[in-house]
Design a protein around this motif. Structure first.
Motif, short mmCIF file in Angstrom:
data_model
loop_
_atom_site.label_atom_id
_atom_site.label_comp_id
_atom_site.label_asym_id
_atom_site.label_seq_id
_atom_site.Cartn_x
_atom_site.Cartn_y
_atom_site.Cartn_z
N HIS A 338 0.85 -1.19 0.00
CA HIS A 338 0.00 0.00 0.00
C HIS A 338 0.88 1.24 0.00
O HIS A 338 1.99 1.25 0.55
N LEU A 345 0.39 -2.72 6.43
CA LEU A 345 -1.00 -2.29 6.46
C LEU A 345 -1.58 -2.49 7.86
O LEU A 345 -1.37 -3.52 8.50
N MET A 349 -6.87 -0.56 7.30
CA MET A 349 -6.57 -0.51 5.88
C MET A 349 -6.95 -1.82 5.19
O MET A 349 -7.46 -1.82 4.06
N GLU A 353 -9.75 -2.29 2.13
CA GLU A 353 -9.38 -2.92 0.86
C GLU A 353 -10.28 -4.10 0.54
O GLU A 353 -10.76 -4.25 -0.59
N LYS A 574 -4.98 -4.25 -6.97
CA LYS A 574 -4.36 -2.96 -6.65
C LYS A 574 -2.95 -2.91 -7.22
O LYS A 574 -2.22 -3.90 -7.19
N ARG A 597 -2.30 2.34 -6.08
CA ARG A 597 -1.63 1.78 -4.91
C ARG A 597 -2.18 2.34 -3.60
O ARG A 597 -2.02 1.72 -2.55
N ASP A 598 -2.84 3.49 -3.65
CA ASP A 598 -3.47 4.04 -2.45
C ASP A 598 -4.95 3.69 -2.35
O ASP A 598 -5.65 4.18 -1.46
N GLY A 599 -5.45 2.85 -3.27
CA GLY A 599 -6.84 2.43 -3.23
C GLY A 599 -7.78 3.26 -4.07
O GLY A 599 -8.99 2.97 -4.12
#
Length: 821
Positions: A338, A345, A349, A353, A574, A597-599
């Motif tokens: 992440h 994580l 988090m 996800e 992701k 990568r940050d969602g």
């Protein structure tokens, strides 16, 4: 003989010491040790250097300890730093903890939910444990070391009764360890999963293995429980009782038992029969609860495990069945990675996800390519997501005995630690084992022999689940379920060839599941062509979101017409960091995710939702596409991805007609329009969908450019205040006439100095100091530093082009522009 001996050692180890050092401790008395840690990213001579006092006039030789919070990965930034190789080597952690065991003559353990990749543990300078492998849970009993340290003068004089803990993690390159450094992901270092302090009485639970099954119609369920007790010393059997309760998903108690005599370190229950059990299903994940209470001399310890009843079947040359009904596995993949934290994580988090994955409509996930946090498996149980979990035997070939021992141990740990999760249906033995490189010799027969050994070990440890691998043709006859490499429209052929390629894959093996398909997309990059990617789009394509939504769209509509298909899992949910891709648009990032990568969702996330989600949704393609271009009065295609039965599109308030959804009407299941944009002005698009009488809508605004542009000769930098302390910086490439170069893919680099923090090394399109342009644009954020009276200067460059310079965070909080001469 060696293999048989290993099996015997495994079984003996379960009953004895193995279970004590490699189990997930099923105790409710756990304390997460998140705060109060310090870290140094280098090696030291020994643990003494981490605890020795600083004397007056004699500064500490290694003073650069930094305060950190767990979970912590020491590659949080450098994994995606475009200018360096990520660090592989030792790192040290230190803290001091209060130890106050409420149990008389009890035990004190440190539980590691995962640490990379080799770990040594010390109480003060006393070495108390070692572990090899970055992905399984393990624990160290520190009882005697704690008691010995409490008796020293150092304990009271320097630590006020607290216990110093020192830990060395090491992710150095080592070809005799798995995973290989040739794997397409980082081998992270650090305490990147939770560390727990665990108190137990003198006898407690070591591990609980629950074997539950049901017939295909779900009429009768049966349960067997094997319980391992942890008792380093003899225990008073006449003063020990064990109470067992099973509760149904609705909380109703359906079974209870008490055992007060003949307690053993290893106990196996009689078969427990449950009539018409509530079945675990992807749409209704019913979980039973197994509660055990151990009473020793009036002290109690509890363990709670959950399990489910479900029947699975992979039919030869046919589909997958769950509880007697065909289920198309709609899946993705996940790495533990992440933005800003790498592998570290938090539980929050992970929850977000996995909720994103479930909201997308997935019912299956392959955890690539290693055992992942037990939190993830718990969430899969709760959300109704079936799982393929595998060990990290990934690429490189096959090493020697140390290599094999680690692989066997990691497989054993994974199966035993995650045995009770009803979500797991496949144990993965490896990935791309046909990929040589780590060793001078690449022997296919040796790989086949070891694959067979792992397959047999898996079935001995867990006869109820099948084995699987992906991409190793010369081993596909060994395991139960096989996935060949099929990347239609990306690494080979074009995506209209997908059906034929998948059918060939199914015909070539007994049980087929398509793991890994898709392609890379650079968030925010859009093109006006509908190019279908004949040949190698990975090499020759534009890596646009425009192309990848069409590739995904085609695969998904085809998969609905494959009655023999067990399922497919696209690679990957992701974007994630990898040391093997320094030249990607975002350096060191595999960009095959449908979220960044940050969602942050890419456009392709909504393509999957439109096919898979049962919750009504509607999404106009192009939320990250502010500008379109073409000729004046040229009709432009607008795609709407929705699961609504019909959708009406409006352009600038004027209806463009109603379309009915038909999944086989490619692209966008027939929800597409050809419209004429107004030149240069804002064009408002609104899509209105109807589903079961309810109305859903989505809106975007796009401008339309007809001017032609030449080569980039200018780089313009602008700033937008997002809040008092954060500014968004945008860089835009323009030609000689000032026209934006909307198809430019040149790299843009940001740099800054002064009172501010460049939010870089996140591995996202808007969080990298070096990134390829998306339609001639790139952006990054800057956060205010501590000195409110000092500015921050930022500029950008692209090749030989330099931008104007911006001065941010003046004393009055404003922004001023300073031209670069």
């Amino acid at each position: 003989m060696g293999t048989i001996r290993f099996y015997l050692l495994v079984l003996l180890g379960i009953a004895c010491s193995f279970i004590n050092t490699h189990a997930i401790i099923p105790s409710t008395e756990k304390i997460r040790l998140n705060d109060g840690w310090e870290f140094i990213r280098q090696d030291m001579a020994n643990a003494w250097e981490a605890v020795r006092p600083v004397r007056v006039g004699q500064p500490e030789m290694v003073p650069f300890w930094t305060k950190v919070t767990l979970p912590h990965c020491f590659n949080a930034e450098d994994a995606v730093d475009p200018n360096v190789n990520y660090y592989q080597g030792p790192g040290w952690y230190r803290t001091s903890i209060s130890v106050d065991n409420p149990y008389q003559a009890g035990r004190v353990l440190l539980e590691f939910e995962g640490a990379g990749q080799k770990t040594d543990v010390y109480v003060y300078t006393k070495h108390v444990g070692t572990h090899v492998g970055g992905y399984d849970s393990w624990n160290v009993d520190i009882t005697e070391a704690v008691e010995a340290f409490k008796k020293t003068d150092v304990c009271l004089e320097r630590y006020d009764g607290r216990i110093p803990i020192v830990i060395r993690c090491d992710n150095s390159r080592d070809t005799e360890m798995i995973p290989s450094d040739m794997s397409d992901f980082n081998l992270y270092g650090g305490l990147y999963r939770y560390v727990n302090l665990v108190y137990t009485p003198s006898i407690s639970f070591g591990q609980i293995l629950i074997s539950s099954s049901t017939d295909s119609k779900g009429q009768v369920g049966s349960v067997r429980i094997k319980t391992y007790l942890y008792a380093p010393q003899d225990f008073p059997r006449d003063k020990t009782t064990l109470n067992v309760v099973i509760k149904a998903p609705d909380g109703k108690e359906i079974y209870s038992n008490q055992k007060s005599d003949d307690l053993k370190l290893t106990m196996e229950s009689d078969e427990i029969t449950i009539r018409k059990p509530m079945l675990w299903d992807v749409d209704s994940p019913m979980l039973y609860t197994y509660e055990m209470t151990l009473n020793v001399n009036g002290e109690t310890v509890r363990a709670i495990e959950r399990f489910g009843f479900r029947h699975t079947e992979f039919r030869e040359k046919g589909p997958f069945y769950l509880n007697g009904k065909r289920l198309l596995l709609r899946g993705t993949h996940r790495h533990e990675d992440h933005a800003g934290v790498a592998a570290a994580l938090t539980e929050e988090m992970m929850v977000e996800e996995m909720m994103q994955i479930k909201r997308m409509g997935a019912n299956f996930i392959r955890l690539g390519h290693y055992q992942q946090s037990d939190i993830i498996l718990r969430l899969c149980d709760e959300l109704g997501i079936l799982v393929w979990e595998e060990i990290p035997w990934c690429r490189g070939g096959l090493g020697g005995e140390r290599y094999k021992t680690q692989a066997r141990q990691m497989l054993t740990n994974m199966i035993l630690q995650h045995h009770n999760h009803p979500s797991i249906i496949l144990w993965g033995m490896g990935n791309e084992n046909d990929w040589p490189g780590d060793f001078e010799t690449f022997d296919k027969e040796m790989i086949r022999s070891f694959m067979k050994e792992l397959h047999d070990l898996s079935h001995k440890l867990d006869p109820s689940r099948m084995t699987a691998i992906r991409r190793c043709e010369f081993c596909k006859d060994i395991i139960d379920v096989y996935s060949p490499s099929i990347w239609a429209g990306w690494y080979s052929r074009s995506f209209p060839d997908y059906y034929l390629m998948a059918k060939e894959g199914m015909d070539g093996t007994s049980r087929f599941l398509h793991a890994e398909w898709g392609g890379d997309s650079h968030a925010g990059r859009h093109m006006e062509s509908d190019y279908q990617g004949a040949g190698n789009a990975a090499k020759n394509g534009d890596w646009s979101e425009s192309y990848i939504v069409r590739l995904f769209d085609w695969h998904l509509k085809e998969q609905e017409n494959m009655p023999w298909l067990t399922g497919a899992a696209f690679w990957t949910f992701k974007d994630f960091s990898t040391p093997l891709r320094p030249e990607n648009p975002i350096p060191y990032v595999n960009q095959k995710g449908v979220v960044e990568r940050d969602g942050t969702p890419k456009e392709s996330y909504y393509v999957f939702q439109s096919y898979w989600s049962k919750e009504p949704m509607i999404h106009i393609y192009g939320h990250s596409r502010p500008v379109r271009w073409g000729e004046a009065n040229e009709k432009k295609e607008v795609l709407v991805y929705s699961n609504c039965t019909e959708v009406e599109l409006f352009l600038n308030g004027v209806s463009q007609g109603v379309r009915k959804r038909n999944s086989q009407d490619y692209p966008a299941a027939g929800l597409r329009w050809n419209v004429i944009y107004n030149k240069g002005t804002a064009n408002a698009l609104k899509a209105v969908g109807v589903n079961n009488g309810k109305v859903y809508s989505d809106e975007i605004v796009q401008s339309y450019v007809t001017e032609k542009w030449g080569k980039p000769v200018k780089l313009n930098l602008t700033a937008t205040v997002l809040c008092k302390d954060t500014v968004l910086i945008k860089a835009e490439l323009k030609d000689l006439n000032g026209t934006p170069c909307l198809d430019s893919q040149d790299y843009i680099e940001f740099s800054g100095i002064g009172n501010g923090i460049l939010l870089q090394n996140l591995g996202t399109a808007g969080g990298s100091k070096r990134v390829q342009a998306s339609n001639g644009r790139a952006s990054i954020k800057v956060s205010r530093g501590a000195n409110l009276n000092s500015p921050f200067y930022i500029l950008a460059k692209s090749g030989t082009l330099y931008s104007n310079q911006l001065s941010l965070f003046d004393s009055d909080g404003g922004i001023s522009s300073v031209s670069v001469k």
